[in-house]
Design an enzyme around this catalytic site. Sequence first.
Site, PDB file in Angstrom:
ATOM      1  N   GLU A 186     -25.672  10.238  -3.633  1.00  0.00           N
ATOM      2  CA  GLU A 186     -24.795  10.241  -4.784  1.00  0.00           C
ATOM      3  C   GLU A 186     -25.474   9.835  -6.086  1.00  0.00           C
ATOM      4  O   GLU A 186     -24.950   9.017  -6.837  1.00  0.00           O
ATOM      5  CB  GLU A 186     -23.594   9.340  -4.509  1.00  0.00           C
ATOM      6  N   CYS A 187     -26.620  10.360  -6.414  1.00  0.00           N
ATOM      7  CA  CYS A 187     -27.147  10.186  -7.761  1.00  0.00           C
ATOM      8  C   CYS A 187     -26.269  10.962  -8.732  1.00  0.00           C
ATOM      9  O   CYS A 187     -25.684  11.984  -8.380  1.00  0.00           O
ATOM     10  CB  CYS A 187     -28.588  10.692  -7.856  1.00  0.00           C
ATOM     11  N   GLY A 188     -26.184  10.488  -9.967  1.00  0.00           N
ATOM     12  CA  GLY A 188     -25.404  11.179 -10.979  1.00  0.00           C
ATOM     13  C   GLY A 188     -26.298  11.750 -12.061  1.00  0.00           C
ATOM     14  O   GLY A 188     -27.223  11.069 -12.522  1.00  0.00           O
TER      15      GLY A 188
END
Length: 358
Positions: free
Chosen positions: A33-35
Amino acid sequence: MIRRPPRSTLSSSSAASDVYKRQRIYNPKIKEECGVFGISNTKDASTLTALGLHALQHRGQEGCGIVSFDGMKYHSEKRFGLVGDNFNNEEVLSKLPGNYAIGHNRYSTTGGTTLRNVQPFYADTNAGGIAVSHNGNLTNAITLRNKMVENGSIFYTTSDTETIVKLIAKSKRATTIDKIIDTLFQIQGGYALVMIAQNTLIGVRDPHGIRPLVIGKLKNSYVFTSETCALDIIGAKFIREVENGEVVYIEDDELKNLKREVAKLKLEANLRKSLADQLAAQKKIADDAKAEAEAKSKEVEAISNKLAKYLSPQIHQQIFSGKQDAEVKSYRKKLTVFFSDIVGFTDISDELESEEMT
């Protein structure tokens, strides 16, 4: 008096405790879940990027970073911790001038917890500078990295994102877009990329659509980001998702699509590979046939040399004339006839056996 529980009870309790400890340590959640966030041609691009990253804070809390482009130079700021704790004052944002910016919230998947692994990453190429924000994992990153290290590349981080940057920089293609497409043919895995290359904002999604990437619009500016919540916080309008395997980019405030071009180039690359494989197979067949013919020729020559002492030059020439790749058995039949006519077969049979001809 305190009674000691039965041994079976103690064993069961101990086993349950071990299971509980393992469950506390083990986290089944996939670290993906990197943004990512990028915006084109707008005033206060870095401020809007910071707001977008704040909305994406749930996708990564380890670190955050922003890279901006002012038309001449790239500017970078990276920090450990939350966006609101680092990009909440004018002093920091004033170091990020320009109308183009990209940002990243780090949720570590590969690489250690060091500031050098915090994105976005930046590199100079012969086509100009490029900054990259990456969400996802490359399944062949280690293989690509080892190959480049063997060829003399130096890696500064332990993140697989640097592999993408290196491949773009090393590509022999002329333009940045072509360099990116060349890189996409080499990497494997699930990924969403947001990049700025001078006055161009670029977005890429993996062929299977494993990582999310959406397109938004704010007046004349476009936004590429991981989730629509980042659009809502800055008042941008949602347009659509980036399709699987699609490359989109903003040039002169116009949204352009390279999916067909990428598919065409990939088809051409597959055809070239197929043709190369066919040519290699044909060459191998020809080489094998040539090697076999040479081996037979040497065998016949060896037989000829061994029997020269038994035959007159005329008979020797007659027997060993013709094609050199003929079967050795036919020569032996001829030799039997000539030997019986000239010196008598029984007189030299022992000699032939010693020469491994009978």
